[in-house]
Design an enzyme around this catalytic site. Structure first.
Site, PDB file in Angstrom:
ATOM      1  N   SER A 118       0.805  -1.295  -0.117  1.00 54.62           N
ATOM      2  CA  SER A 118       0.105  -0.021   0.146  1.00 54.62           C
ATOM      3  C   SER A 118       0.964   1.310  -0.035  1.00 54.62           C
ATOM      4  CB  SER A 118      -0.906   0.036   1.273  1.00 54.62           C
ATOM      5  OG  SER A 118      -0.093   0.027   2.310  1.00 54.62           O
ATOM      6  N   SER A 188       0.366  -4.048  10.620  1.00 58.41           N
ATOM      7  CA  SER A 188      -0.291  -4.128  12.028  1.00 58.41           C
ATOM      8  C   SER A 188      -1.904  -4.230  11.583  1.00 58.41           C
ATOM      9  CB  SER A 188      -0.322  -2.791  12.543  1.00 58.41           C
ATOM     10  OG  SER A 188      -0.059  -1.698  11.804  1.00 58.41           O
TER      11      SER A 188
END
Ligand code: PPS
Ligand code: ADP
Length: 284
Positions: A118, A188
């Site tokens: 990303s 995460s």
């Protein structure tokens, strides 16, 4: 808290202003922007997050398990409530505020979360570069890099990801306490664990940046060929493919594409720098 949604010609992002009296909020004029009124409202239909996978019910370590150390002793006796017994905090007269004075900035954690591909690491570097040019001290804790050392004992199983996030959260907190602008860039994927890291910091000092880039875009980029391997079943438990990613519900900053166009890393970094500036982090 005021949620602002910034729609620029080349960049679509939204963020929450921390209006903590300690830091204050200065006026914002770097971008042509539109104000919207609630934290939840920061996510319009257009801003809808990637729903890579829904929440996992299995990833958190069972709270009541009895742990054994290598010699067979019961670790729970030594670590009551997750804390070693008989340890007392040792205070020092040189405090965070003194270090901040020296550095002319405020220590904080910028937590960049998002799918693999990303743009987390790229943004982290662009941000570090941008801040360095302004004379500000940063340090990047990149998931991939930390897994080469401190976290090299951890796999991608759910409980190891939890521990990876926890350790990076603790280290990021230490850097922030040193007065450094600490930049954590790791997938995460679990909301609960990101929130636990947030809870380690003072209000406002944890700035969550969500790389809200569609899975298809990340997969098309696939710079390491990992999505291809995951689709072929050669990597099991790959985030977004057969492992969950829980998008933040109220991150301070959301970075997205404008239609098909992804803003450049330096434009994204400027959004974060502008947030830091407005919230007083670039001065002592
Ligand atoms: N199973 C699986 N799932 C996701 N990612 C994987 C996996 N195996 C290896 N990798 C590579 O490891 C990088 C992610 O490490 P992180 O420490 O950021 O992950 S996590 O926060 O513990 O989920 C990630 O790097 P980024 O692409 O920079 O995100 C991948 O390259
Ligand atoms: N803003 C951007 N626009 C276009 N491509 C980007 C952007 N940011 C990163 N990339 C590219 O996407 C790929 C993944 O970026 P990376 O920073 O490694 O992502 P992550 O750390 O989230 O895995 C790289 O090939 C990188 O060059």
């Amino acid at each position: 808290m005021i949620a602002k949604n910034y729609n620029c010609c080349f960049l679509n992002c939204s963020f929450i202003d921390s209006s903590s009296p300690k830091l204050g909020v200065s006026s914002f004029n770097s971008f042509d922007c539109r104000l919207i009124c609630s934290r939840g409202a920061a996510r319009s239909g257009f801003l809808k997050p990637v729903k890579a996978m829904e929440s996992s019910k299995t990833f958190h370590i069972e709270a009541n398990k009895t742990h054994q150390d290598v010699s067979g002793g019961n670790l729970d006796k030594k670590f009551a409530n997750g804390m070693a017994e008989n340890v007392v905090w040792h205070k020092c007269s040189v405090q965070k505020i003194d270090r901040q004075e020296l550095l002319q900035q405020k220590g904080c954690v910028i937590w960049i979360t998002g799918l693999s591909g990303s743009g987390k690491s790229t943004l982290a570097c662009a941000l570090a570069r941008g801040l360095h040019m302004r004379g500000k001290l940063t340090y990047i804790l990149d998931g991939d890099n930390v897994r080469h050392g401190l976290n090299k004992d951890l796999t991608f199983k759910a409980e190891d990801r939890v521990e990876n996030i926890r350790r990076i959260g603790e280290v990021a907190k230490l850097f922030a306490d040193a007065g450094v602008i600490s930049i954590a860039s790791l997938i995460s994927p679990y909301r609960k664990d990101r929130d636990a890291c947030r809870a380690l910091l003072q209000e406002g000092d944890f700035i969550e940046v969500f790389m809200d880039i569609p899975l298809q875009v990340c997969e098309a980029r696939d710079p390491k060929g990992l999505y291809k391997l995951a689709r072929a079943g050669k990597i099991k438990g790959f985030t977004g493919i057969d492992d969950p990613y829980e998008p933040p519900l109220k991150s301070e900053i959301v970075l997205q594409q404008m239609g098909e166009i992804c803003p450049s890393p330096s434009d994204m970094a400027d959004v974060v720098i502008s947030y830091l500036e407005r919230n007083g982090y670039l001065q002592a």
